[in-house]
Design a protein around this motif. Sequence first.
Motif: not given
Length: 111
Positions: A58-59, A62, A65-66, A69, A88, A91, A93, A96-97
């Motif tokens: 997941l990290g 993320l 994605a960051m 972005k 997902f 957590s 997420f 967030v995602l």
Amino acid sequence: MNIEIYRENAVCIVRPAGRIDLATLDEFESSLRALIETAPAQLLVDMGRVTFLAGAGLGVLLATAMTLKGHAGYMGVFGVSGPVREVFEVSGFASVLDLHPDELSARGEVH
């Protein structure tokens, strides 16, 4: 884990299969990092064939994605189901995602 990568014009679709855990995390992260360094800024990740997702995975999603972005790119995730979807949701997420139920929906968000 196996990772298939498809490039279509300005979009890359990543299709990992199997487990994303500590044994495969480096391969997953390296693949995504290489894509964002050399490929279009529009990335879609198909999680439909992922059977297990560790928190560290997941990290990686993320962070990818960051990074995109920050460079006016986009990353969408689709095909998340079963135990992987639970990871997902539990957590946080999932909020967030950018999750989509299927590829068509995810492609609709590509700019």
